[in-house]
Design an enzyme around this catalytic site. Structure first.
Site, PDB file in Angstrom:
ATOM      1  CE  LYS A 171       0.506   1.774   8.938  1.00  0.00           C
ATOM      2  NZ  LYS A 171       0.314   2.050   7.599  1.00  0.00           N
TER       3      LYS A 171
ATOM      4  CB  SER B  11      -0.875  -0.451   1.530  1.00  0.00           C
ATOM      5  OG  SER B  11      -0.379  -0.025   2.855  1.00  0.00           O
TER       6      SER B  11
ATOM      7  CB  SER C  61      -0.745   6.113   7.007  1.00  0.00           C
ATOM      8  OG  SER C  61      -0.190   5.520   8.230  1.00  0.00           O
TER       9      SER C  61
ATOM     10  CB  SER D 278       0.642   3.766   4.725  1.00  0.00           C
ATOM     11  OG  SER D 278       1.365   2.400   4.826  1.00  0.00           O
TER      12      SER D 278
END
Length: 303
Positions: free
Chosen positions: A144, A87, A251, A89
């Site tokens: 992250k 993705s 996100s 994010s």
């Protein structure tokens, strides 16, 4: 899926290793004893000797598989594991189609099945890009950036990030500090026709870029509420971390579901080893999962 694959690797390594050991300690000596007994009764032709010493097919297969599987298991469980970015994010740092290597030993050596830490090798630092088991569903891996360390107060308000570092040894504690950022460009990335603003942010010792969507409001109603603190304020518990995506308005991260426990850490993302473009449309002749090109300029280390 990654957890199941780890269990599969361990089981195959264990089974093939046991078969190899049983053959070496039990079956092979019996084959040699039978050959010696047959030779004592008379001369045997070479083909007959070879046939009597021949390993069963399952043993031969296990002995050929075991070294390869054991090497893959050790490499993947304790050293490096490849991951694909699914993705956006972490844009602009990581794009869909990037394939990264995650350093598994960065935050401790863990057994590959129960993920119990056996040896401590370090702790996440502010700015690290981490892969971890999503706390709400540990069968899913998330990636992250570490923003908050244990004891920190994190404030995200009006799309600005403030950090009040843990201060057990200081009294009074210093005020929350605005994380510095400078605008890089507008329009390099767009979402639904809206040009995104790219900023360069200084997070601890790490300089990296983030994206802000000027057309999106701040969804404070959906933020994780940390006790009686106002929406957008969080105090990171001991043994846990606060993680955010670099694509701040696209996100789902600690702002929405809370903190990352230390036990959920998988490792630290260290480099992009290959990056593919996927620009096919659903009505194209070739499937959409077949790459349309390679982004060689993206290969290299991460920050």
């Amino acid at each position: 899926m990654a957890a199941y694959f780890s269990i599969f690797l361990v089981l195959v390594t264990l089974v093939t290793g046991i078969i190899w050991a049983l053959d070496a300690w039990l079956l092979a000596p019996k084959r040699r004893a039978r050959l010696a007994l047959a030779e004592a009764q008379g001369e045997l032709p070479e083909p007959a000797k070879a046939q009597m010493l021949q390993e069963p097919a399952f043993v031969e297969t296990a002995k050929s598989i075991f070294p390869v599987i054991a090497f893959v298991m050790i490499l993947r469980s304790f050293l490096y594991e490849p991951f694909q970015i699914p993705s956006g994010s972490m844009m602009p740092t990581l794009l869909v189609g990037d394939f990264i290597l995650v350093e598994k030993f960065a935050y401790g050596l863990k057994d590959p099945v129960w993920r119990t830490k056996m040896i401590s090798t370090g702790e996440p630092k502010r700015g690290d890009i981490i892969v971890f088991k999503y706390p709400k569903d540990e069968s899913i891996d998330y990636i992250k950036r570490v923003v908050g360390l244990p004891g920190d107060r994190i404030i995200y308000r009006n799309k600005q990030l403030y950090i009040q570092e843990a201060c057990q040894q200081q009294s009074p504690c210093p005020e929350p500090r605005l994380v510095a950022r400078t605008e890089v460009n507008r329009g390099e990335f767009s979402l639904d026709g809206v040009p995104q603003i790219r900023y360069r942010e200084q997070l601890g010792d790490v300089t990296h870029d983030i994206l802000i969507d000027p057309a999106r409001g701040e969804p404070t109603a959906f933020y994780f509420r940390d006790g009686d603190l106002p929406a957008g304020e969080f105090v990171v518990p001991q043994g846990e971390y606060f993680a955010m995506g670099d694509n701040r308005d696209n996100s789902t991260d600690s702002r929405f579901w809370g903190f990352v426990p230390e036990k959920n850490l998988v490792g630290r993302a260290v480099c992009i080893w290959i990056s593919f473009e996927f620009d096919r449309k659903p009505d194209d002749f070739l499937p959409t999962w077949i790459p349309t090109g390679v982004r060689f300029n993206r290969v290299g280390g991460l920050q």
